[in-house]
Design an enzyme around this catalytic site. Structure first.
Site, PDB file in Angstrom:
ATOM      1  N   ASP A  60      -2.424   7.071  -6.641  1.00 33.05           N
ATOM      2  CA  ASP A  60      -0.837   6.523  -6.345  1.00 33.05           C
ATOM      3  C   ASP A  60       0.430   7.625  -7.789  1.00 33.05           C
ATOM      4  O   ASP A  60       1.102   7.602  -7.300  1.00 33.05           O
ATOM      5  CB  ASP A  60      -0.467   4.665  -6.605  1.00 33.05           C
ATOM      6  CG  ASP A  60      -1.037   4.375  -5.811  1.00 33.05           C
ATOM      7  OD1 ASP A  60      -2.368   4.994  -4.598  1.00 33.05           O
ATOM      8  OD2 ASP A  60      -0.896   3.308  -5.638  1.00 33.05           O
ATOM      9  N   GLY A  69       2.420   2.422  -2.678  1.00 28.80           N
ATOM     10  CA  GLY A  69       2.199   2.621  -4.146  1.00 28.80           C
ATOM     11  C   GLY A  69       4.371   2.262  -4.501  1.00 28.80           C
ATOM     12  O   GLY A  69       4.733   3.087  -5.634  1.00 28.80           O
ATOM     13  N   GLY A  72       1.007  -1.097  -0.517  1.00 27.92           N
ATOM     14  CA  GLY A  72       0.109   0.363   0.318  1.00 27.92           C
ATOM     15  C   GLY A  72       0.936   1.227   0.223  1.00 27.92           C
ATOM     16  O   GLY A  72       0.298   1.933   0.246  1.00 27.92           O
ATOM     17  N   ALA A 108       5.528   4.027  -8.000  1.00 28.90           N
ATOM     18  CA  ALA A 108       6.479   4.391  -8.144  1.00 28.90           C
ATOM     19  C   ALA A 108       7.766   4.262  -8.977  1.00 28.90           C
ATOM     20  O   ALA A 108       8.119   5.192 -10.163  1.00 28.90           O
ATOM     21  CB  ALA A 108       7.135   4.246  -6.725  1.00 28.90           C
TER      22      ALA A 108
HETATM   23  O1  PMV Z   1      -2.121  -0.621  -2.330  1.00 29.24           O
HETATM   24  P1  PMV Z   1      -2.004   0.548  -3.143  1.00 29.24           P
HETATM   25  O2  PMV Z   1      -0.836   0.840  -3.450  1.00 29.24           O
HETATM   26  O3  PMV Z   1      -1.923  -0.080  -4.710  1.00 29.24           O
HETATM   27  O4  PMV Z   1      -3.290   2.007  -3.329  1.00 29.24           O
HETATM   28  C1  PMV Z   1      -4.661   1.214  -3.371  1.00 29.24           C
HETATM   29  C2  PMV Z   1      -5.214   2.168  -3.457  1.00 29.24           C
HETATM   30  C3  PMV Z   1      -6.611   2.020  -3.680  1.00 29.24           C
HETATM   31  O5  PMV Z   1      -7.557   3.523  -3.430  1.00 29.24           O
HETATM   32  C4  PMV Z   1      -7.448   1.048  -3.280  1.00 29.24           C
HETATM   33  C5  PMV Z   1      -6.563   1.236  -5.653  1.00 29.24           C
HETATM   34  C6  PMV Z   1      -6.637   3.044  -6.817  1.00 29.24           C
HETATM   35  O6  PMV Z   1      -6.490   2.644  -7.539  1.00 29.24           O
HETATM   36  O7  PMV Z   1      -6.578   3.926  -5.885  1.00 29.24           O
END
Ligand code: PMV
Length: 296
Positions: free
Chosen positions: A132, A87, A85, A91
């Site tokens: 992200d 990113g 979570g 990145a």
């Molecule tokens: O887990 P990550 O870093 O891919 O963040 C996902 C964030 C979500 O809101 C769940 C998906 C998105 O595309 O915004």
């Protein structure tokens, strides 16, 4: 033949609004100083990855979309935990776009980074909100919304905010978690709207650094994410543990299902020490640089 070139891009933490942001609600996220570096060098034969710490079957299909079929080797190094979570794929996407432009002897413009970064993020995640890679490209903290009229983002003023990032040690599957929430619409629409309303309420608190309100907002956001079904026993364990240590609030950050928890504590170093004493993986993160400075 060109010598190697490299470029870096940061990861991010979502402070408020994950998942709801996929469905048109606003979210607030900030770049962190951990990130990913991509190095490009000349190679005989087909383009390929020469070095990457992560074993991800989605990696090559995604990256090869932007690479010429022949002649380039990639080395990928990241200080971000993968699938937590923070990113890491965004990145990587932005660092690759930047490095490819440098290979051509120029700097990638913001529009190019956002457009090509989104192509890569879609390949990794299916239906990402775009938050992200936008934060990774722009740096600083952002208020972001992908609405019916398109994407709107602006810098979010953020007073210095010290968080402790606690790692569940498990990767969440972003694409599956996002699809799971989508499948539960319209039943979860009131929860998504409540998250959006919370994001808006948090803006002045973040700007002024009102720790108690931010902490209470994190707890409220976590309850809404739990109701969406994206929390996990490991996340709940870390959130309750942080509460027992006196944290003002804690929530998952990112897609959930594992990944990291962010905790706001009156004394972050005491929380960090307590985590480490108990063998819990924890890192300190300070957010709230001037967004202009972060873009330079
Ligand atoms: O887990 P990550 O870093 O891919 O963040 C996902 C964030 C979500 O809101 C769940 C998906 C998105 O595309 O915004």
């Amino acid at each position: 033949m060109n010598g190697p070139v490299s470029a870096f891009a940061p990861g991010k933490l979502i402070l408020f609004g994950e998942h709801a942001v996929v469905h048109g609600q606003p979210a607030i996220a900030a770049a962190v100083d951990l990130g990913t570096q991509v190095q490009i060098e000349a190679l005989d034969g087909p383009s390929r990855i020469l070095e990457a710490e992560l074993e991800d079957p989605r990696l090559w299909p995604a990256l090869s979309a932007l690479l010429p079929p022949q002649g380039l080797g990639l080395r990928i190094r990241s200080s971000l935990p993968t699938g937590r979570g923070m990113g890491s794929s965004a990145a990587l996407s932005i660092a690759l776009v930047r490095a490819l432009a440098r290979w051509e002897g120029r700097e990638a413009g913001i529009e190019e980074q956002l457009r090509l970064g989104f192509v890569l993020e879609r390949s990794f995640h299916g239906n990402p909100s775009g938050l992200d890679h936008t934060v990774s490209a722009l740096g600083g903290a952002l208020h972001y919304r992908r609405g019916p009229a398109g994407i709107a983002h602006e810098p979010q003023r953020l007073a210095p905010l010290q968080l402790v990032v606690l790692d569940t040690g498990r990767a969440g599957d972003t694409a599956a978690l996002v699809a799971g929430v989508s499948a539960r619409r319209p039943a979860v629409d009131p929860t998504l709207a409540a998250i959006g309303a919370l994001v808006e309420r948090m803006r002045p608190a973040l700007e002024c650094g009102e720790q108690d309100r931010i902490g209470a907002g994190m707890a409220e956001n976590q309850a809404l994410l739990r109701a969406l079904g994206v929390s996990s026993p490991e996340i709940e364990d870390l959130v309750s543990w942080a509460g027992r240590q006196g944290a003002l609030g804690a929530k998952l950050a990112g897609a959930g299902g594992g990944g990291v928890v962010i905790a706001l504590a009156p004394d972050p170093s005491a929380l960090l020490d307590a985590a480490r004493r108990e063998g819990r993986a924890a890192i300190p993160v300070t957010l709230g640089q001037d967004p202009q400075a972060a873009q330079e």
